[in-house]
Motif scaffolding. Sequence first.
Motif, PDB file in Angstrom:
ATOM      1  N   THR A 213      42.485  48.239  38.816  1.00 49.20           N
ATOM      2  CA  THR A 213      42.487  49.533  39.494  1.00 49.20           C
ATOM      3  C   THR A 213      41.412  50.402  38.849  1.00 49.20           C
ATOM      4  OG1 THR A 213      43.903  51.336  40.305  1.00 49.20           O
ATOM      5  CG2 THR A 213      44.212  50.650  38.006  1.00 49.20           C
ATOM      6  N   GLY A 214      41.236  51.598  39.358  1.00 52.30           N
ATOM      7  CA  GLY A 214      40.232  52.495  38.792  1.00 52.30           C
ATOM      8  C   GLY A 214      40.049  53.710  39.678  1.00 52.30           C
ATOM      9  N   CYS A 215      39.102  54.554  39.285  1.00 56.24           N
ATOM     10  CA  CYS A 215      38.806  55.728  40.101  1.00 56.24           C
ATOM     11  C   CYS A 215      37.310  56.017  40.067  1.00 56.24           C
ATOM     12  CB  CYS A 215      39.606  56.948  39.647  1.00 56.24           C
ATOM     13  SG  CYS A 215      39.258  57.542  37.982  1.00 56.24           S
ATOM     14  N   THR A 216      36.867  56.714  41.082  1.00 53.14           N
ATOM     15  CA  THR A 216      35.460  57.086  41.251  1.00 53.14           C
ATOM     16  C   THR A 216      35.403  58.572  41.573  1.00 53.14           C
ATOM     17  OG1 THR A 216      34.811  54.886  42.010  1.00 53.14           O
ATOM     18  CG2 THR A 216      33.405  56.732  42.680  1.00 53.14           C
TER      19      THR A 216
ATOM     20  N   THR B 209      40.405  57.169  44.418  1.00 55.65           N
ATOM     21  CA  THR B 209      41.170  56.520  43.360  1.00 55.65           C
ATOM     22  C   THR B 209      42.070  55.409  43.861  1.00 55.65           C
ATOM     23  OG1 THR B 209      42.707  56.913  41.508  1.00 55.65           O
ATOM     24  CG2 THR B 209      43.021  58.256  43.493  1.00 55.65           C
ATOM     25  N   GLY B 210      42.247  54.415  42.997  1.00 51.76           N
ATOM     26  CA  GLY B 210      43.269  53.408  43.210  1.00 51.76           C
ATOM     27  C   GLY B 210      44.595  53.944  42.695  1.00 51.76           C
ATOM     28  N   GLY B 211      45.605  53.085  42.671  1.00 52.07           N
ATOM     29  CA  GLY B 211      46.908  53.491  42.172  1.00 52.07           C
ATOM     30  C   GLY B 211      47.802  54.125  43.203  1.00 52.07           C
TER      31      GLY B 211
ATOM     32  N   GLY C 153      30.383  47.819  44.023  1.00 53.54           N
ATOM     33  CA  GLY C 153      31.217  46.618  44.058  1.00 53.54           C
ATOM     34  C   GLY C 153      32.603  46.868  43.505  1.00 53.54           C
ATOM     35  N   ALA C 154      33.138  45.882  42.794  1.00 49.53           N
ATOM     36  CA  ALA C 154      34.520  45.930  42.310  1.00 49.53           C
ATOM     37  C   ALA C 154      34.600  46.676  40.991  1.00 49.53           C
ATOM     38  CB  ALA C 154      35.077  44.519  42.178  1.00 49.53           C
ATOM     39  N   LEU C 155      34.411  47.967  41.040  1.00 50.88           N
ATOM     40  CA  LEU C 155      34.547  48.826  39.879  1.00 50.88           C
ATOM     41  C   LEU C 155      34.971  50.201  40.353  1.00 50.88           C
ATOM     42  CD1 LEU C 155      30.958  49.684  38.496  1.00 50.88           C
ATOM     43  CD2 LEU C 155      31.513  49.119  40.836  1.00 50.88           C
ATOM     44  N   GLY C 156      35.423  51.058  39.429  1.00 57.79           N
ATOM     45  CA  GLY C 156      35.945  52.343  39.839  1.00 57.79           C
ATOM     46  C   GLY C 156      37.082  52.177  40.839  1.00 57.79           C
ATOM     47  N   ALA C 157      37.090  53.016  41.859  1.00 56.10           N
ATOM     48  CA  ALA C 157      38.140  52.955  42.871  1.00 56.10           C
ATOM     49  C   ALA C 157      38.146  51.641  43.640  1.00 56.10           C
ATOM     50  CB  ALA C 157      37.989  54.119  43.843  1.00 56.10           C
ATOM     51  N   GLY C 158      37.047  50.904  43.567  1.00 53.20           N
ATOM     52  CA  GLY C 158      36.961  49.629  44.275  1.00 53.20           C
ATOM     53  C   GLY C 158      37.435  48.432  43.473  1.00 53.20           C
ATOM     54  N   THR C 159      37.915  48.639  42.245  1.00 52.03           N
ATOM     55  CA  THR C 159      38.280  47.524  41.372  1.00 52.03           C
ATOM     56  C   THR C 159      39.322  46.616  42.005  1.00 52.03           C
ATOM     57  OG1 THR C 159      37.814  48.881  39.422  1.00 52.03           O
ATOM     58  CG2 THR C 159      39.133  46.899  39.082  1.00 52.03           C
TER      59      THR C 159
END
Length: 201
Positions: free
Chosen positions: A27-30, A72-74, A142-148
């Motif tokens: 997960t993550g956020c941007t 954001t994810g989560g 890509g798969a980082l931050g909110a896109g993880t």
Amino acid sequence: MTTQHHAGARLPAGVSVGHWTDAQGRTGCTVLLVPGGAAAGVDVRGGAPDTISTDGLRPGTVNQRAHAILLTGGSAFGLAAASGVLRYLEERGIGLMFGTVVVPIVAGAVIFDLLAGDPMARPGPEAGYAACAAATTSPGLGALGAGTGASVAKAGGNEPRPGGVGVASAEAGGAVVAAVMVANSLGGGSGTTTGTSGSPR
């Protein structure tokens, strides 16, 4: 898998983007930072949207400008990251003045990624603050931050494929128009000439 290449797209002057990534929890956020403020609008759609402070971006409110946007994810839990974004901006005196008080205008939206990894791993205030501190004019994609933990092509019982963060921009009359997005959908992209489908790269 995290994609570390950087955007070829241009961000408008005064705009930067930062990520916080929990690769283990998926997960993550941007955060999109606009310290000088930018005219903002909102159009919330979908069957189960979850947002924070987006009503303040509607026409007719006193919020003429936004200073940051959180992706954001989560799921709903990830909206806690917004308090870290607020603290980051407040410490720097960035926001809308109400008398002697500075109130940063921060809006945000979530993606549902709780089943991508550890469902107890969620961006919080420190994650939002860290994403602000990491902001750059050449953000990773890509798969980082909110896109993880984002995924696409989940419909019909298909095995999900990786989604992620993307940036696109175009020049219009001397101005730069840019979009920062997170691909996290039931459907997937399709090739108009090949008929293939899958996730963004």
